[in-house]
Design a protein around this motif. Structure first.
Motif, PDB file in Angstrom:
ATOM      1  N   THR A 140       0.843  -1.192   0.000  1.00 51.04           N
ATOM      2  CA  THR A 140       0.000   0.000   0.000  1.00 51.04           C
ATOM      3  C   THR A 140       0.882   1.247   0.000  1.00 51.04           C
ATOM      4  O   THR A 140       2.095   1.155   0.131  1.00 51.04           O
ATOM      5  N   SER A 141       0.244   2.395  -0.117  1.00 51.91           N
ATOM      6  CA  SER A 141       0.997   3.647  -0.088  1.00 51.91           C
ATOM      7  C   SER A 141       1.314   4.085   1.336  1.00 51.91           C
ATOM      8  O   SER A 141       1.840   5.167   1.564  1.00 51.91           O
ATOM      9  N   ARG A 142       0.965   3.252   2.331  1.00 51.79           N
ATOM     10  CA  ARG A 142       1.191   3.582   3.746  1.00 51.79           C
ATOM     11  C   ARG A 142       2.097   2.586   4.459  1.00 51.79           C
ATOM     12  O   ARG A 142       2.341   2.729   5.644  1.00 51.79           O
ATOM     13  N   HIS A 143       2.528   1.529   3.775  1.00 46.28           N
ATOM     14  CA  HIS A 143       3.310   0.480   4.436  1.00 46.28           C
ATOM     15  C   HIS A 143       4.685   0.299   3.818  1.00 46.28           C
ATOM     16  O   HIS A 143       4.827   0.252   2.606  1.00 46.28           O
ATOM     17  N   LEU A 144       5.683   0.146   4.682  1.00 40.86           N
ATOM     18  CA  LEU A 144       7.029  -0.200   4.261  1.00 40.86           C
ATOM     19  C   LEU A 144       7.448  -1.456   5.013  1.00 40.86           C
ATOM     20  O   LEU A 144       6.966  -1.711   6.122  1.00 40.86           O
ATOM     21  N   ALA A 145       8.364  -2.227   4.425  1.00 38.70           N
ATOM     22  CA  ALA A 145       8.895  -3.386   5.140  1.00 38.70           C
ATOM     23  C   ALA A 145       9.972  -2.926   6.124  1.00 38.70           C
ATOM     24  O   ALA A 145      10.239  -3.576   7.124  1.00 38.70           O
TER      25      ALA A 145
ATOM     26  N   LEU B  71       5.361   6.245  17.047  1.00 37.39           N
ATOM     27  CA  LEU B  71       5.020   7.109  15.908  1.00 37.39           C
ATOM     28  C   LEU B  71       5.727   6.565  14.676  1.00 37.39           C
ATOM     29  O   LEU B  71       6.952   6.380  14.689  1.00 37.39           O
ATOM     30  N   GLY B  72       4.961   6.304  13.623  1.00 45.90           N
ATOM     31  CA  GLY B  72       5.571   5.892  12.360  1.00 45.90           C
ATOM     32  C   GLY B  72       6.172   7.115  11.693  1.00 45.90           C
ATOM     33  O   GLY B  72       5.460   8.006  11.262  1.00 45.90           O
ATOM     34  N   PHE B  73       7.519   7.130  11.620  1.00 49.10           N
ATOM     35  CA  PHE B  73       8.195   8.350  11.155  1.00 49.10           C
ATOM     36  C   PHE B  73       7.813   8.700   9.716  1.00 49.10           C
ATOM     37  O   PHE B  73       7.540   9.853   9.386  1.00 49.10           O
ATOM     38  N   GLU B  74       7.780   7.698   8.838  1.00 51.95           N
ATOM     39  CA  GLU B  74       7.460   7.990   7.436  1.00 51.95           C
ATOM     40  C   GLU B  74       6.036   8.491   7.277  1.00 51.95           C
ATOM     41  O   GLU B  74       5.759   9.321   6.415  1.00 51.95           O
ATOM     42  N   ARG B  75       5.121   7.995   8.116  1.00 50.58           N
ATOM     43  CA  ARG B  75       3.742   8.510   8.013  1.00 50.58           C
ATOM     44  C   ARG B  75       3.708   9.974   8.430  1.00 50.58           C
ATOM     45  O   ARG B  75       2.963  10.775   7.868  1.00 50.58           O
TER      46      ARG B  75
ATOM     47  N   ILE C  77       4.289   6.493   0.547  1.00 52.83           N
ATOM     48  CA  ILE C  77       5.331   6.348   1.569  1.00 52.83           C
ATOM     49  C   ILE C  77       6.703   6.020   0.953  1.00 52.83           C
ATOM     50  O   ILE C  77       7.743   6.305   1.552  1.00 52.83           O
ATOM     51  N   ARG C  78       6.695   5.476  -0.274  1.00 48.11           N
ATOM     52  CA  ARG C  78       7.966   5.176  -0.949  1.00 48.11           C
ATOM     53  C   ARG C  78       8.739   6.439  -1.305  1.00 48.11           C
ATOM     54  O   ARG C  78       9.918   6.389  -1.633  1.00 48.11           O
ATOM     55  N   ASP C  79       8.040   7.584  -1.253  1.00 48.50           N
ATOM     56  CA  ASP C  79       8.681   8.833  -1.658  1.00 48.50           C
ATOM     57  C   ASP C  79       9.123   9.699  -0.485  1.00 48.50           C
ATOM     58  O   ASP C  79       9.496  10.857  -0.671  1.00 48.50           O
ATOM     59  N   VAL C  80       9.073   9.150   0.735  1.00 44.78           N
ATOM     60  CA  VAL C  80       9.539   9.946   1.876  1.00 44.78           C
ATOM     61  C   VAL C  80      10.678   9.261   2.637  1.00 44.78           C
ATOM     62  O   VAL C  80      11.108   9.736   3.685  1.00 44.78           O
ATOM     63  N   ILE C  81      11.143   8.135   2.127  1.00 45.22           N
ATOM     64  CA  ILE C  81      12.320   7.445   2.689  1.00 45.22           C
ATOM     65  C   ILE C  81      13.285   7.295   1.511  1.00 45.22           C
ATOM     66  O   ILE C  81      12.842   7.003   0.393  1.00 45.22           O
ATOM     67  N   PRO C  82      14.585   7.531   1.723  1.00 44.23           N
ATOM     68  CA  PRO C  82      15.481   7.518   0.567  1.00 44.23           C
ATOM     69  C   PRO C  82      15.419   6.229  -0.254  1.00 44.23           C
ATOM     70  O   PRO C  82      15.287   6.285  -1.473  1.00 44.23           O
TER      71      PRO C  82
END
Ligand code: 4AD
Ligand code: MG
Length: 477
Positions: free
Chosen positions: A233-238, A447-451, A462-467
């Motif tokens: 999703t646009s809200r989840h990262l591994a 707190l989820g930092f990327e969110r 979310i893929r666009d806020v972590i390098p």
């Protein structure tokens, strides 16, 4: 000559002196006007290279993406759009950049395309802005906790426990995958593995933070966490970063107050320190939304939205109250929700969370006292025997941004709960020791930092806020 950062030159009041800047060429107009960016600001500085002063072979090497140094006089700019510019006297090319091959052209690229060249996307205005904001927010978080006397503790990345009890973990092993040692009953012989036991990447630093809080009172962690959930999703990262404060002698209200104060502090700090970047991203969003139908456009522009969150109290209500609102809501009655809420006890999906925040309250919402059955083992049982002292904070456009709770500090209640949820007691005896020796009420949250960065930047994915995002099927760079 000592290099100046472009940000400082653009802010400086004085002109007429020699300066030296180093950075990457964004554009080169009319073989004369070089726009240089060095990442210190979203803005470029213009260097004017009058043709008669430079060799044509050198001029040819000034192309988009090239790394250059320019020395010359800082003068008041004649053109509009900038206060100062540099009258170039000396130009050094550090690194050529073949314009035929360079993937970044001086035009708008799609975010999807830029994701494929994550190693170069730092050089775009959008990603420069996003990562400067990410840096500011990270610093703000440390400052917030440091100013309040919290101790920053480093929880381990490799663990032998599953903090969330959800079992979605990445295994850590040095065993030979082509020749895994087995025990007599055919299972993997973990005794032969590096740590002589099964280990995983941590899903949360909470349990270790609890150990710290029961001695140091106020602690927090801020580190990477890993979840092998297959949510594309646009809200989840591994791999995502989480901030987890843990506070001794704290109750649910204290916990909510701390979280609300922290979120507002981060927003305020970013508004104060990243004005240019936020204005750029705001404009970017407005441009993007022009192509959308009116009803899909955001009600507030980025800066207005951030100020709105800063100036308004978050709405606080219980899960039970929220379920009432949702059951009486139009989309539920008309079965417009994908998951229609039939009864108390249902887990909230992101469509429900977004309805509450974006349609019903139009404000950030803190939901408390969820059914014990849908929450983690460590949450404290309320007097009703049905709900736990949990709190989730829901943000507009994001959904859940914070998850936390009061912790079960009573040894017997905790053991009962763990047994019921099949959590191995022996392996967790170190955790239970805090409840055996000088236990106390305590609470914390994550707190989820990327969110948070999604919210601050208005980015949609979310893929666009972590390098370098890690998601199912993707671990490039
Ligand atoms: O709600 P979660 O799972 O809570 C915990 O991990 C607790 N141990 C926190 C605590 O009480 N100390 O995760 C906390 C937050 C979520 O609210 C969400 O913002 C973020 O972490 N999060 C994710 N962010 C990106 N990708 C994922 N896969 C995430 N999973 C959770
Ligand atoms: Mg949660």
């Amino acid at each position: 000559m000592k290099r100046s950062k472009i940000k400082d030159l653009l802010n400086s009041e004085s002109t007429g002196h020699q300066v030296c800047v180093k950075g990457w060429v964004r554009t080169f107009r009319n073989s004369q006007f070089i726009a240089i960016n060095d990442g210190s600001t979203i803005n470029t500085i213009q260097a004017v290279a009058t043709l008669d002063k430079f060799d044509s072979a050198l001029i040819k090497r000034i192309t988009t993406g090239a790394a250059i140094g320019v020395t010359g006089q800082l003068i008041e700019s004649l053109g509009k759009g900038q206060k100062v510019e540099i009258l170039a006297e000396e130009i050094v090319i550090y690194g050529d950049c073949d314009p035929e091959k360079y993937p970044l052209q001086p035009k708008k690229h799609s975010l999807e395309f830029l994701r494929e060249i994550s190693h170069l996307r730092f050089r775009t205005s959008t990603f420069g802005a996003v990562f400067r904001i990410r840096n500011a927010a990270s610093f703000a978080i440390h400052k917030f906790f440091n100013d309040r006397g919290f101790v920053y503790i480093h929880s381990p990345i490799i663990t032998g426990s599953d903090a969330e009890g959800a079992g979605e973990m990445f295994r850590v092993t040095t065993l030979d995958m082509d020749n895994v040692p087995k025990t007599v009953d055919g299972k993997v012989d973990v005794k032969k593995d590096f740590f002589a036991k099964e280990t995983n990447l941590t899903v949360s630093g909470q349990l270790e933070a609890e150990l710290g809080a029961l001695a140091l009172s106020d602690v927090y962690t801020f580190g990477p966490t890993f979840r092998a959930e297959n949510s594309n999703t646009s809200r989840h990262l591994a791999e995502f970063w989480m901030i987890e404060p843990e506070v001794a002698f704290s109750d649910l209200t204290d916990n909510m107050n701390l979280a609300e104060d922290m979120l507002k502090y981060i927003i305020g700090y970013t508004l104060n320190h990243c004005k240019d970047d936020l204005e750029f991203l705001e404009q970017r969003l407005l441009d993007e939304e022009k192509s959308k139908p009116q009803n899909e456009r955001s009600e507030m522009a980025l800066l207005e939205k951030l100020k709105f969150c800063l100036d308004n109290d978050f709405v606080r209500l219980t899960y039970t109250e929220a379920i009432q609102i949702l059951m009486n809501s139009k989309p539920n009655k008309k079965k417009k929700f994908q998951f229609v809420i039939e009864e108390w006890g249902a887990d909230l999906q992101s469509e429900h969370e977004r309805y509450l925040v974006e349609t019903h309250f139009k404000k950030p919402v803190i939901l408390t006292d969820y059914p014990a059955s849908i929450k983690a083992f460590y949450m404290r049982m309320n007097e009703d025997g049905k709900t736990v002292g949990a709190m989730d904070i829901l943000f507009p456009g994001i959904g859940e941004i914070v998850g936390g709770s009061v912790r079960e500090e009573r040894l017997n209640v905790l053991i009962e709960k763990m047994e019921a949820m099949d959590i191995p007691l022996e392996e967790m005896s170190w955790f239970l020791d805090t409840r055996r020796f000088g236990t106390c009420p305590h609470a914390g949250f994550g707190l989820g930092f990327e969110r948070m960065i999604l919210f601050l930047t208005g980015m949609g994915n979310i893929r666009d806020v972590i390098p370098f995002p890690r998601t199912p099927g993707n671990a490039g760079f």
